[in-house]
Enzyme design. Structure first.
Site, PDB file in Angstrom:
ATOM      1  N   ILE A   1       4.108  -8.194  -0.669  1.00  0.00           N
ATOM      2  CA  ILE A   1       3.737  -7.410   0.510  1.00  0.00           C
ATOM      3  C   ILE A   1       3.631  -8.270   1.768  1.00  0.00           C
ATOM      4  O   ILE A   1       3.128  -7.824   2.790  1.00  0.00           O
ATOM      5  CB  ILE A   1       2.425  -6.641   0.277  1.00  0.00           C
ATOM      6  CG1 ILE A   1       1.268  -7.594  -0.064  1.00  0.00           C
ATOM      7  CG2 ILE A   1       2.607  -5.606  -0.824  1.00  0.00           C
ATOM      8  CD1 ILE A   1      -0.078  -6.890  -0.192  1.00  0.00           C
TER       9      ILE A   1
ATOM     10  N   GLY B   1       2.249 -11.618   2.091  1.00  0.00           N
ATOM     11  CA  GLY B   1       1.111 -12.518   2.279  1.00  0.00           C
ATOM     12  C   GLY B   1       1.504 -13.870   2.840  1.00  0.00           C
ATOM     13  O   GLY B   1       0.845 -14.400   3.743  1.00  0.00           O
TER      14      GLY B   1
ATOM     15  N   ILE C   1      16.390 -12.939  -7.789  1.00  0.00           N
ATOM     16  CA  ILE C   1      16.704 -14.249  -7.225  1.00  0.00           C
ATOM     17  C   ILE C   1      17.898 -14.874  -7.935  1.00  0.00           C
ATOM     18  O   ILE C   1      18.780 -15.470  -7.294  1.00  0.00           O
ATOM     19  CB  ILE C   1      15.468 -15.162  -7.308  1.00  0.00           C
ATOM     20  CG1 ILE C   1      14.398 -14.663  -6.329  1.00  0.00           C
ATOM     21  CG2 ILE C   1      15.832 -16.620  -7.016  1.00  0.00           C
ATOM     22  CD1 ILE C   1      13.075 -15.372  -6.437  1.00  0.00           C
ATOM     23  N   GLU C   2      17.957 -14.701  -9.253  1.00  0.00           N
ATOM     24  CA  GLU C   2      19.066 -15.304  -9.997  1.00  0.00           C
ATOM     25  C   GLU C   2      20.387 -14.593  -9.715  1.00  0.00           C
ATOM     26  O   GLU C   2      21.452 -15.081 -10.121  1.00  0.00           O
ATOM     27  CB  GLU C   2      18.769 -15.339 -11.502  1.00  0.00           C
ATOM     28  CG  GLU C   2      18.473 -13.998 -12.127  1.00  0.00           C
ATOM     29  CD  GLU C   2      16.995 -13.654 -12.128  1.00  0.00           C
ATOM     30  OE1 GLU C   2      16.536 -13.096 -13.142  1.00  0.00           O
ATOM     31  OE2 GLU C   2      16.306 -13.930 -11.128  1.00  0.00           O
TER      32      GLU C   2
ATOM     33  N   SER D   1       5.731 -17.488  -4.572  1.00  0.00           N
ATOM     34  CA  SER D   1       4.649 -17.169  -5.490  1.00  0.00           C
ATOM     35  C   SER D   1       5.267 -16.531  -6.730  1.00  0.00           C
ATOM     36  O   SER D   1       5.297 -15.310  -6.864  1.00  0.00           O
ATOM     37  CB  SER D   1       3.655 -16.209  -4.816  1.00  0.00           C
ATOM     38  OG  SER D   1       2.554 -15.959  -5.645  1.00  0.00           O
TER      39      SER D   1
ATOM     40  N   CYS E   1       3.092 -14.514 -12.195  1.00  0.00           N
ATOM     41  CA  CYS E   1       1.989 -15.271 -12.796  1.00  0.00           C
ATOM     42  C   CYS E   1       1.739 -14.894 -14.250  1.00  0.00           C
ATOM     43  O   CYS E   1       1.055 -15.625 -14.970  1.00  0.00           O
ATOM     44  CB  CYS E   1       0.709 -15.050 -11.987  1.00  0.00           C
ATOM     45  SG  CYS E   1       0.137 -13.327 -11.994  1.00  0.00           S
TER      46      CYS E   1
ATOM     47  N   SER F   1      -1.197 -10.085  -4.935  1.00  0.00           N
ATOM     48  CA  SER F   1      -0.962 -10.854  -3.719  1.00  0.00           C
ATOM     49  C   SER F   1      -1.832 -12.111  -3.692  1.00  0.00           C
ATOM     50  O   SER F   1      -2.357 -12.546  -4.713  1.00  0.00           O
ATOM     51  CB  SER F   1      -1.221  -9.972  -2.493  1.00  0.00           C
ATOM     52  OG  SER F   1      -0.747 -10.600  -1.319  1.00  0.00           O
TER      53      SER F   1
END
Length: 415
Positions: free
Chosen positions: A13, A15, A57-58, A76, A79, A376
């Site tokens: 979003i 950050g 991304i890949e 980021s 996680c 976030s």
């Protein structure tokens, strides 16, 4: 001096973008990339003119990355592969694939970025993925430093302990660099006069406090910080720690981050009051702490974040002491006197450092807002790290008043 060209990976979003603005470093985000379409709608709502790629991304080739000609990466990565309560799949988790791809192409870029900032959960620092990250950036010639930091170290009444890495392409180490160690506080930046973060401010301060602290993550069975009796499922140690947090006058009160107006729609329903009364982490507007808000906030109770006691004059100790002898209906009536409610998405955004103008598209549901905020980061923490990372670049040096970066003599480190 030309502005930095920033690549924002896993942009969520926005950050990182907000933190970049707060840092006052001359910079331009050349591309933001995220696969989450709901997050991308929020990002576009707040940054309508930024080039936003809604793809994996890949799925972006090395050649396409080279065309962006970026000299800073903010990222980021997911996680979930590293969370302490998860499966900790690490490199074998499919959600790590995109980050491994980044580490693969980084050394093969036509021109290496000068700056890197990465954020992730506590637990990443002991992962095999982190080991590969360090191996890769060392081979590329980066100097780096790792941190475990919480917003509470900036005087913000929220615990959100996170792993951070800053890296710079240079031969000389950072002045504060501690090889092989993870710093538990910010490098000290001397300022003329520290400022408080206020929700109503039009622009956020670059640097706030010079006396760093670190606050551990809250447990899932916490209670109010000022209680002198154990009326819920908590230990003496938890009670004492929370009381110490609420006694720290260098941390702001929660009331500085709360919304005005009617918030009755966020009151906890009776069935949740009855079922989870002993698991709620209850704070007041005058409290100086709150638990980490996770993506499950509003959907789950235990361990997802604090709830607010809106009726400040109600005697919570007396109410809880009376509960065991009462039938369910009377228990609900007693607990309802506290006016316990969820923090609103806007209040959580305030605690996480998002600026007053930050907002969501109208079609974004409350559940989606909680989930996005839970995934976030804290804008103020990242902004300060960016100032540290880019010290000496453009306005960053002015924001630091050209003071040296040092650590206090009582600096905490994690080997």
């Amino acid at each position: 001096m030309e502005p930095l060209r920033v690549l924002e990976l896993y942009s969520g979003i926005g950050g990182m973008h907000h933190a970049l603005r707060e840092s006052h470093i001359p910079a331009h985000v050349v591309a933001a990339i995220d696969v989450n379409t709901v997050a991308n709608e929020v990002y576009k709502h707040n940054f309508p003119h930024t080039h936003l790629l809604s793809k994996t991304i890949e799925g972006i080739s090395l050649e396409d990355f080279d065309k962006l000609s970026f000299n800073m990466i903010l990222m980021s990565p997911p996680c979930q592969p590293f969370t302490r309560i998860g499966l900790q799949g690490d490199m074998t988790d499919p959600r790590t694939t995109s980050f491994l791809y980044i580490l693969d192409i980084l050394p093969r870029l036509q021109k290496l970025p000068k700056y890197i900032l990465l954020e992730n959960v506590k637990g990443f620092e002991v992962s095999s993925t982190r080991g590969l990250l360090i191996q890769t950036i060392e081979a590329c010639g980066f100097q780096y430093q790792e941190f475990l930091l919480s917003p509470s170290s900036l005087g913000i009444p929220n615990s959100r302990l996170r792993y951070f890495l800053i890296a710079k392409l240079q031969s000389e180490p950072f002045p504060f660099q501690a090889p092989g160690q993870i710093l538990m506080e910010f490098p000290k930046i001397v300022t003329v006069e520290p400022q408080k973060y206020a929700v109503v401010e039009e622009s956020q301060p670059r640097v706030q406090r010079t006396g760093p602290r670190i606050c551990a993550e809250s447990s899932s069975t916490q209670s109010s910080g000022k209680d002198t009796i154990l009326f819920k499922l908590e230990t003496v140690e938890e009670r004492d720690r929370k009381h110490q947090q609420d006694s720290d006058l260098s941390v702001q009160m929660l009331k500085d981050f709360l919304e005005d107006g009617d918030t009755d729609e966020y009151l906890l329903p009776p069935k949740l009051l009855l079922r989870y009364a002993l698991l709620l982490d209850i704070v007041k507007p005058t409290s100086r702490r709150s638990m980490c808000f996770t993506k499950g906030y509003g959907s789950y109770i235990e361990g997802t974040g604090s709830v607010l006691q809106a009726a400040e004059d109600a005697q919570i100790e007396n109410i809880y002491k009376s509960l065991p002898d009462l039938p369910p209906e009377e228990k609900i009536a007693k607990l309802s006197m506290l006016k316990l409610r969820y923090f609103t998405p806007k209040e959580i955004a305030n605690l996480q450092g998002f600026p007053p103008e930050f907002g969501f598209p109208e079609k974004t549901t409350v559940k989606q807002r909680y989930r996005l905020l839970g995934n976030s980061l804290n804008v103020h923490v990242v902004a300060k790290l960016l100032t540290v990372l880019c010290e000496g670049f453009g306005n960053a040096s002015e924001s630091c008043h050209k003071m040296p970066l040092i650590l206090d003599s009582n600096s905490k480190i994690l080997s």
